[in-house]
Write a protein that holds these residues in place. Structure first.
Motif, mmCIF file in Angstrom:
data_model
loop_
_atom_site.group_PDB
_atom_site.id
_atom_site.type_symbol
_atom_site.label_atom_id
_atom_site.label_comp_id
_atom_site.label_asym_id
_atom_site.label_seq_id
_atom_site.Cartn_x
_atom_site.Cartn_y
_atom_site.Cartn_z
ATOM 1 N N GLU A 47 110.052 -10.393 -66.479
ATOM 2 C CA GLU A 47 108.790 -10.966 -66.960
ATOM 3 C C GLU A 47 108.551 -12.343 -66.330
ATOM 4 O OE1 GLU A 47 108.645 -11.129 -71.249
ATOM 5 O OE2 GLU A 47 109.175 -9.006 -71.414
ATOM 6 N N GLU A 48 109.601 -13.132 -66.240
ATOM 7 C CA GLU A 48 109.463 -14.462 -65.638
ATOM 8 C C GLU A 48 109.108 -14.344 -64.159
ATOM 9 O OE1 GLU A 48 112.683 -17.136 -66.533
ATOM 10 O OE2 GLU A 48 112.392 -16.894 -68.693
ATOM 11 N N ALA A 49 109.720 -13.407 -63.474
ATOM 12 C CA ALA A 49 109.404 -13.193 -62.057
ATOM 13 C C ALA A 49 107.949 -12.756 -61.906
ATOM 14 C CB ALA A 49 110.345 -12.149 -61.446
ATOM 15 N N ALA A 50 107.500 -11.850 -62.780
ATOM 16 C CA ALA A 50 106.116 -11.369 -62.718
ATOM 17 C C ALA A 50 105.126 -12.499 -62.993
ATOM 18 C CB ALA A 50 105.913 -10.229 -63.711
ATOM 19 N N ALA A 51 105.532 -13.480 -63.816
ATOM 20 C CA ALA A 51 104.664 -14.629 -64.102
ATOM 21 C C ALA A 51 104.590 -15.596 -62.930
ATOM 22 C CB ALA A 51 105.160 -15.354 -65.355
ATOM 23 N N GLY A 52 105.510 -15.435 -61.962
ATOM 24 C CA GLY A 52 105.487 -16.291 -60.782
ATOM 25 C C GLY A 52 106.518 -17.392 -60.739
ATOM 26 N N PHE A 53 107.467 -17.366 -61.660
ATOM 27 C CA PHE A 53 108.505 -18.392 -61.623
ATOM 28 C C PHE A 53 109.273 -18.327 -60.302
ATOM 29 C CE2 PHE A 53 108.155 -18.743 -66.248
ATOM 30 C CZ PHE A 53 108.305 -20.106 -66.410
ATOM 31 N N PRO A 54 109.711 -19.468 -59.793
ATOM 32 C CA PRO A 54 110.583 -19.476 -58.610
ATOM 33 C C PRO A 54 111.983 -19.029 -59.051
ATOM 34 C CG PRO A 54 110.259 -21.720 -59.412
ATOM 35 C CD PRO A 54 109.398 -20.820 -60.260
ATOM 36 N N MET A 55 112.249 -17.735 -58.933
ATOM 37 C CA MET A 55 113.460 -17.160 -59.520
ATOM 38 C C MET A 55 114.754 -17.670 -58.894
ATOM 39 S SD MET A 55 112.124 -15.740 -62.027
ATOM 40 C CE MET A 55 113.546 -14.956 -62.790
ATOM 41 N N ALA A 56 114.694 -18.198 -57.703
ATOM 42 C CA ALA A 56 115.900 -18.785 -57.106
ATOM 43 C C ALA A 56 116.344 -20.011 -57.904
ATOM 44 C CB ALA A 56 115.641 -19.169 -55.660
ATOM 45 N N LEU A 57 115.440 -20.565 -58.717
ATOM 46 C CA LEU A 57 115.748 -21.751 -59.515
ATOM 47 C C LEU A 57 115.933 -21.435 -60.996
ATOM 48 C CD1 LEU A 57 113.219 -24.253 -57.908
ATOM 49 C CD2 LEU A 57 115.647 -23.952 -57.370
ATOM 50 N N ARG A 58 115.790 -20.164 -61.383
ATOM 51 C CA ARG A 58 115.939 -19.764 -62.782
ATOM 52 C C ARG A 58 117.356 -19.254 -63.014
ATOM 53 N NH1 ARG A 58 112.803 -21.727 -66.491
ATOM 54 N NH2 ARG A 58 112.625 -19.916 -67.816
ATOM 55 N N VAL A 59 117.927 -19.631 -64.134
ATOM 56 C CA VAL A 59 119.239 -19.124 -64.522
ATOM 57 C C VAL A 59 119.186 -18.686 -65.977
ATOM 58 C CG1 VAL A 59 120.623 -20.450 -62.878
ATOM 59 C CG2 VAL A 59 120.114 -21.427 -65.111
ATOM 60 N N ALA A 60 119.997 -17.696 -66.283
ATOM 61 C CA ALA A 60 120.260 -17.336 -67.663
ATOM 62 C C ALA A 60 121.542 -18.057 -68.044
ATOM 63 C CB ALA A 60 120.418 -15.822 -67.813
ATOM 64 N N MET A 61 121.579 -18.543 -69.282
ATOM 65 C CA MET A 61 122.782 -19.226 -69.772
ATOM 66 C C MET A 61 123.150 -18.637 -71.117
ATOM 67 S SD MET A 61 121.995 -23.192 -68.627
ATOM 68 C CE MET A 61 123.736 -23.703 -68.571
ATOM 69 N N LEU B 143 119.602 -18.142 -73.226
ATOM 70 C CA LEU B 143 118.340 -18.751 -72.838
ATOM 71 C C LEU B 143 118.157 -18.610 -71.336
ATOM 72 C CD1 LEU B 143 119.115 -21.716 -71.353
ATOM 73 C CD2 LEU B 143 119.646 -22.277 -73.707
ATOM 74 N N THR B 144 116.953 -18.891 -70.879
ATOM 75 C CA THR B 144 116.687 -19.016 -69.441
ATOM 76 C C THR B 144 116.142 -20.411 -69.210
ATOM 77 O OG1 THR B 144 114.441 -18.121 -69.612
ATOM 78 C CG2 THR B 144 116.222 -16.545 -69.162
ATOM 79 N N THR B 145 116.442 -20.965 -68.045
ATOM 80 C CA THR B 145 116.030 -22.334 -67.772
ATOM 81 C C THR B 145 116.033 -22.576 -66.268
ATOM 82 O OG1 THR B 145 116.374 -24.625 -68.514
ATOM 83 C CG2 THR B 145 118.363 -23.352 -67.933
ATOM 84 N N LEU B 146 115.625 -23.769 -65.887
ATOM 85 C CA LEU B 146 115.630 -24.175 -64.482
ATOM 86 C C LEU B 146 116.989 -24.770 -64.123
ATOM 87 C CD1 LEU B 146 112.095 -25.781 -64.347
ATOM 88 C CD2 LEU B 146 112.819 -23.719 -63.122
ATOM 89 N N SER B 147 117.542 -24.320 -63.016
ATOM 90 C CA SER B 147 118.874 -24.775 -62.602
ATOM 91 C C SER B 147 118.878 -26.167 -61.999
ATOM 92 C CB SER B 147 119.469 -23.793 -61.596
ATOM 93 O OG SER B 147 118.653 -23.744 -60.429
ATOM 94 N N ASP B 148 117.741 -26.597 -61.453
ATOM 95 C CA ASP B 148 117.716 -27.844 -60.679
ATOM 96 C C ASP B 148 117.110 -29.029 -61.431
ATOM 97 O OD1 ASP B 148 115.155 -26.690 -60.655
ATOM 98 O OD2 ASP B 148 114.655 -27.692 -58.770
ATOM 99 N N SER C 131 126.314 -9.427 -65.381
ATOM 100 C CA SER C 131 126.716 -9.141 -66.759
ATOM 101 C C SER C 131 125.563 -9.300 -67.761
ATOM 102 C CB SER C 131 127.908 -10.023 -67.165
ATOM 103 O OG SER C 131 127.555 -11.381 -67.131
ATOM 104 N N TRP C 132 124.339 -9.479 -67.256
ATOM 105 C CA TRP C 132 123.187 -9.577 -68.157
ATOM 106 C C TRP C 132 123.012 -8.281 -68.935
ATOM 107 C CZ3 TRP C 132 118.778 -11.438 -64.395
ATOM 108 C CH2 TRP C 132 118.997 -12.781 -64.053
ATOM 109 N N SER C 133 122.502 -8.414 -70.122
ATOM 110 C CA SER C 133 122.093 -7.248 -70.909
ATOM 111 C C SER C 133 120.790 -6.707 -70.318
ATOM 112 C CB SER C 133 121.846 -7.665 -72.362
ATOM 113 O OG SER C 133 120.757 -8.582 -72.429
ATOM 114 N N ALA C 134 120.451 -5.493 -70.701
ATOM 115 C CA ALA C 134 119.176 -4.915 -70.253
ATOM 116 C C ALA C 134 118.015 -5.790 -70.724
ATOM 117 C CB ALA C 134 119.026 -3.495 -70.776
ATOM 118 N N ALA C 135 118.126 -6.349 -71.923
ATOM 119 C CA ALA C 135 117.064 -7.200 -72.452
ATOM 120 C C ALA C 135 116.905 -8.480 -71.622
ATOM 121 C CB ALA C 135 117.329 -7.533 -73.912
ATOM 122 N N MET C 136 118.017 -9.062 -71.162
ATOM 123 C CA MET C 136 117.907 -10.261 -70.326
ATOM 124 C C MET C 136 117.313 -9.908 -68.973
ATOM 125 S SD MET C 136 117.953 -13.467 -69.850
ATOM 126 C CE MET C 136 118.698 -14.106 -71.337
#
Length: 177
Positions: A159-173, A123-128, A148-153
């Motif tokens: 896509e999340e970055a293109a939508a404008g998410f603050p990527m410094a606060l996004r994590v994959a888990m 999943l992806t989520t907010l770290s803070d 170690s992310w897959s190409a799909a991740m």
């Protein structure tokens, strides 16, 4: 004895077609908890597409939790990313929060994913935000390092970055099932 102790909510179940219209409303209300957060504008501008809910219903990957009083308290929408069980979106009505609905939804969905042969959940989520990464960590998820992310991740995060998410606060888990 009726009226004594906490009431148990029913086990999460598959969503029904007539409930699809409720899910965007639950998402919108749950999103209000992020008002003032840097991701608020993106969440409010980019709600889950109705087609994604319909696809989840068709794939039997959309579950709801009912409140003890009746009605839908929350939902979890999942999919598949590569070979992984992908938790796409989970929301619980704020007034139904901290009653175990999210935890019950997640555990139920993960059991379904394992039963379908998936070995890992991602999943992806907010770290803070405590009810995001902290919640998932309490259920056995760990931050999935970018290298170690897959190409799909990588594609999901792009896509999340293109939508404008603050990527410094996004994590994959990720978590083993």
């Amino acid at each position: 004895m009726a009226g004594h102790g906490p009431s148990r909510s029913p086990e999460p179940r598959l969503a029904r077609p007539e409930e699809l219209a409720l899910l965007p409303l639950i998402e919108q209300q749950a999103g209000q908890r992020l008002r003032g957060h840097p991701a608020w504008a993106v969440f409010s501008a980019c709600p889950t597409d109705a087609a994604a809910f319909a696809q989840g219903l068709h794939a039997r990957s959309l579950w709801v939790a009912e409140s003890a009083q009746g009605g839908i308290a929350g939902y979890l929408l999942a999919g598949v990313l590569d070979e992984d069980f992908h938790v796409l979106q989970m929301d619980v009505l704020p007034q139904q929060g901290r009653q175990g609905h999210g935890r019950a939804l997640l555990r139920h969905a993960l059991a379904q994913g394992a039963g379908r042969g998936h070995r890992r959940a991602v999943l992806t989520t907010l770290s803070d935000v405590p009810w995001n990464a902290g919640f998932y960590a309490s259920e056995g998820f760990a931050v999935w390092p970018r290298e170690s992310w897959s190409a799909a991740m990588h594609a999901v995060m792009a896509e999340e970055a293109a939508a404008g998410f603050p990527m410094a606060l996004r994590v994959a888990m990720q978590r083993t099932l």
